[in-house]
Enzyme design. Structure first.
Site, PDB file in Angstrom:
ATOM      1  N   ASP A   1      52.515 -60.790 -32.097  1.00 18.72           N
ATOM      2  CA  ASP A   1      53.046 -59.443 -32.706  1.00 18.72           C
ATOM      3  C   ASP A   1      52.027 -58.514 -33.241  1.00 18.72           C
ATOM      4  O   ASP A   1      51.967 -58.420 -34.528  1.00 18.72           O
ATOM      5  CB  ASP A   1      54.076 -59.765 -33.935  1.00 18.72           C
ATOM      6  CG  ASP A   1      55.047 -58.546 -33.950  1.00 18.72           C
ATOM      7  OD1 ASP A   1      54.734 -57.468 -33.313  1.00 18.72           O
ATOM      8  OD2 ASP A   1      55.806 -58.703 -34.764  1.00 18.72           O
TER       9      ASP A   1
ATOM     10  N   ASP B   1      50.211 -58.171 -40.423  1.00 22.45           N
ATOM     11  CA  ASP B   1      51.864 -58.500 -40.681  1.00 22.45           C
ATOM     12  C   ASP B   1      51.870 -60.028 -40.484  1.00 22.45           C
ATOM     13  O   ASP B   1      52.725 -60.576 -39.533  1.00 22.45           O
ATOM     14  CB  ASP B   1      52.761 -57.757 -39.538  1.00 22.45           C
ATOM     15  CG  ASP B   1      54.202 -57.914 -40.289  1.00 22.45           C
ATOM     16  OD1 ASP B   1      54.491 -58.451 -41.240  1.00 22.45           O
ATOM     17  OD2 ASP B   1      55.055 -57.468 -39.700  1.00 22.45           O
TER      18      ASP B   1
ATOM     19  N   SER C   1      62.307 -54.376 -27.923  1.00 23.50           N
ATOM     20  CA  SER C   1      61.891 -55.007 -26.794  1.00 23.50           C
ATOM     21  C   SER C   1      62.769 -56.208 -26.574  1.00 23.50           C
ATOM     22  O   SER C   1      63.437 -56.724 -27.296  1.00 23.50           O
ATOM     23  CB  SER C   1      60.557 -55.719 -27.044  1.00 23.50           C
ATOM     24  OG  SER C   1      60.467 -56.174 -28.296  1.00 23.50           O
TER      25      SER C   1
ATOM     26  N   GLU D   1      57.104 -66.213 -38.676  1.00 25.26           N
ATOM     27  CA  GLU D   1      57.567 -65.487 -37.776  1.00 25.26           C
ATOM     28  C   GLU D   1      56.845 -65.038 -36.677  1.00 25.26           C
ATOM     29  O   GLU D   1      57.059 -65.108 -35.445  1.00 25.26           O
ATOM     30  CB  GLU D   1      58.505 -64.288 -37.979  1.00 25.26           C
ATOM     31  CG  GLU D   1      59.637 -64.587 -38.658  1.00 25.26           C
ATOM     32  CD  GLU D   1      59.507 -64.507 -40.485  1.00 25.26           C
ATOM     33  OE1 GLU D   1      58.198 -64.708 -40.629  1.00 25.26           O
ATOM     34  OE2 GLU D   1      60.318 -63.981 -41.027  1.00 25.26           O
ATOM     35  N   ASN D   2      55.515 -64.776 -36.794  1.00 25.10           N
ATOM     36  CA  ASN D   2      54.572 -64.295 -35.997  1.00 25.10           C
ATOM     37  C   ASN D   2      53.497 -65.350 -35.471  1.00 25.10           C
ATOM     38  O   ASN D   2      52.557 -65.024 -34.757  1.00 25.10           O
ATOM     39  CB  ASN D   2      53.861 -62.989 -36.455  1.00 25.10           C
ATOM     40  CG  ASN D   2      54.761 -61.959 -36.475  1.00 25.10           C
ATOM     41  OD1 ASN D   2      55.681 -61.849 -35.905  1.00 25.10           O
ATOM     42  ND2 ASN D   2      54.402 -61.098 -37.641  1.00 25.10           N
TER      43      ASN D   2
ATOM     44  N   ALA E   1      54.866 -69.223 -25.083  1.00 17.54           N
ATOM     45  CA  ALA E   1      54.983 -70.335 -26.278  1.00 17.54           C
ATOM     46  C   ALA E   1      56.330 -70.819 -26.401  1.00 17.54           C
ATOM     47  O   ALA E   1      57.182 -70.236 -27.006  1.00 17.54           O
ATOM     48  CB  ALA E   1      54.362 -69.209 -27.632  1.00 17.54           C
TER      49      ALA E   1
ATOM     50  N   THR F   1      55.580 -57.319 -44.314  1.00 14.26           N
ATOM     51  CA  THR F   1      56.808 -57.679 -44.888  1.00 14.26           C
ATOM     52  C   THR F   1      56.766 -58.206 -46.184  1.00 14.26           C
ATOM     53  O   THR F   1      55.493 -58.706 -46.668  1.00 14.26           O
ATOM     54  CB  THR F   1      57.021 -59.189 -43.863  1.00 14.26           C
ATOM     55  OG1 THR F   1      56.768 -58.705 -42.479  1.00 14.26           O
ATOM     56  CG2 THR F   1      58.074 -59.578 -44.268  1.00 14.26           C
TER      57      THR F   1
ATOM     58  N   LYS G   1      52.899 -63.807 -40.849  1.00 15.72           N
ATOM     59  CA  LYS G   1      53.892 -64.358 -41.375  1.00 15.72           C
ATOM     60  C   LYS G   1      54.032 -65.383 -40.514  1.00 15.72           C
ATOM     61  O   LYS G   1      53.961 -65.460 -39.105  1.00 15.72           O
ATOM     62  CB  LYS G   1      54.743 -63.626 -41.774  1.00 15.72           C
ATOM     63  CG  LYS G   1      55.541 -62.624 -40.434  1.00 15.72           C
ATOM     64  CD  LYS G   1      56.564 -61.978 -40.923  1.00 15.72           C
ATOM     65  CE  LYS G   1      57.198 -60.748 -39.866  1.00 15.72           C
ATOM     66  NZ  LYS G   1      57.995 -59.993 -40.251  1.00 15.72           N
TER      67      LYS G   1
ATOM     68  N   SER H   1      62.866 -55.279 -32.044  1.00 11.73           N
ATOM     69  CA  SER H   1      63.662 -54.092 -32.455  1.00 11.73           C
ATOM     70  C   SER H   1      63.804 -53.020 -30.972  1.00 11.73           C
ATOM     71  O   SER H   1      64.320 -52.405 -30.840  1.00 11.73           O
ATOM     72  CB  SER H   1      63.201 -53.378 -33.706  1.00 11.73           C
ATOM     73  OG  SER H   1      62.572 -54.321 -34.395  1.00 11.73           O
TER      74      SER H   1
END
Ligand code: ATP
Length: 314
Positions: free
Chosen positions: A177, A159, A46, A163-164, A116, A197, A161, A44
């Protein structure tokens, strides 16, 4: 408006790089020391780019944050919090993304991070439907190992999840993150306005506005459930209905879900955060040692967890 913002951010990145070239050889590390490659992803606030440190040939991921955008959206403190948490975590654990250097110019902040190159765990789950039991066990163990280190440093992620969870060149986990990360001063945090989330939020945050290390263990339960079954443990038709399910522990296991994994998930999905497996002190029955000793992890070789090859992701 989103297009306009993307344009502005790309303009400011270009200005940054041109200015850095012009100011090269000032002795301090700057963008001129790197050769930038493709864009790895956009957040959002970066843009993350692949970059090679010219002096050594080593590749990194550089997160570029547009200062104007951060100020406009009142997110400068979030960026600084992310940096502080990453500095506190240091290079002490292979399962946590390492911040090597930071620098800035007039327009941007630059965070030089471990690269990564194999993307997010979330895309692997989506692509494969679900993970094999061997992969789920291996990644669950790596998350446990990294969480124990992080919690030992009094840092909570808040947070966690798929995605992180990034995958490095050897397909091992790198937790990333830390913009929502928090350095704890007295065990738990109360009264924060932050909510992670929906599907991974722990009940204590919804009920008492409280997060602690144990909230990350709740999220671990959600991630293990999701890796094995390919679906969310708690999912309603809206965010509100998802929260209702979390608060009433309304979940069930699909047929064929591994029995040891079920037992582990049940011991993580406990409403009282102090009673979750992993949340107790070293002498308690639900210490990190007890979490590692759970039957689901029986075949895991903890000593060689970060050197053994990852099971194939298929
Ligand atoms: P938001 O800020 O909206 O929460 P985000 O945290 O995903 O989004 P970034 O940290 O800027 O934002 O990351 C943007 C994307 O870049 C990520 O989705 C990820 O796929 C990729 N990425 C981030 N860090 C790395 C890294 N160290 N190596 C490789 N790819 C990365």
């Amino acid at each position: 408006q989103a297009q306009q913002q993307t344009k502005e951010r790309s303009k400011s990145r270009k200005r940054s790089r041109e200015a850095s070239r012009a100011r090269s050889a000032n002795g301090r590390l700057g963008a001129q020391e790197f050769s930038f490659g493709d864009t790895l992803g956009e957040g959002s606030y970066s843009t993350v780019m692949r970059a090679q440190y010219i002096r050594t040939g080593q590749e990194y991921a550089i997160k570029i944050l547009d200062k104007n955008h951060l100020i406009r959206k009142d997110k400068m403190l979030v960026a600084l919090a992310e940096k502080n948490v990453l500095v506190k975590l240091g290079a002490g654990h292979p399962g946590i993304i390492h911040l090597h250097w930071t620098f800035q110019d007039e327009w941007s902040l630059f965070f030089v991070l471990d690269l990564a190159p194999n993307g997010e765990m979330q895309s692997r789950i989506s692509r494969l439907g679900s993970l094999s039991l061997a992969s789920s066990r291996y990644y669950a163990a790596q998350i446990v190992d990294a969480l124990e280190y992080m919690h030992g440093k009094d840092v909570i992620h808040r947070d966690l999840k798929p995605e992180n969870l990034l995958l490095d060149a050897q397909f091992r986990i790198k937790i990333t993150d830390f913009g929502t990360g928090k350095i704890l001063e007295n065990g738990a945090e109360r009264g924060n306005t932050f909510v992670g989330t929906a599907q991974y939020v722990a009940p204590e945050l919804l009920e008492n506005n409280e997060t602690s290390k144990s909230s990350d263990l709740w999220a671990l339960g959600c991630i293990i459930y999701q890796m094995i079954s390919g679906r969310f443990a708690f999912q309603g038709l809206s965010e509100y209905l998802t929260w209702q399910k979390i608060k009433s522990l309304d979940y069930n296991f699909p047929d064929g879900f591994d029995e040891d994994a079920k037992d582990l998930v049940r011991r993580l999905f406990i409403r009282d955060p102090t009673q979750r497996l992993g949340a107790g002190g070293p002498d308690s029955a639900h210490s990190y040692a007890a979490l590692r000793a759970h039957s689901f992890f029986e075949s895991v070789s903890w000593e060689t967890l970060w050197t053994d090859p990852a099971p194939p992701l298929e």
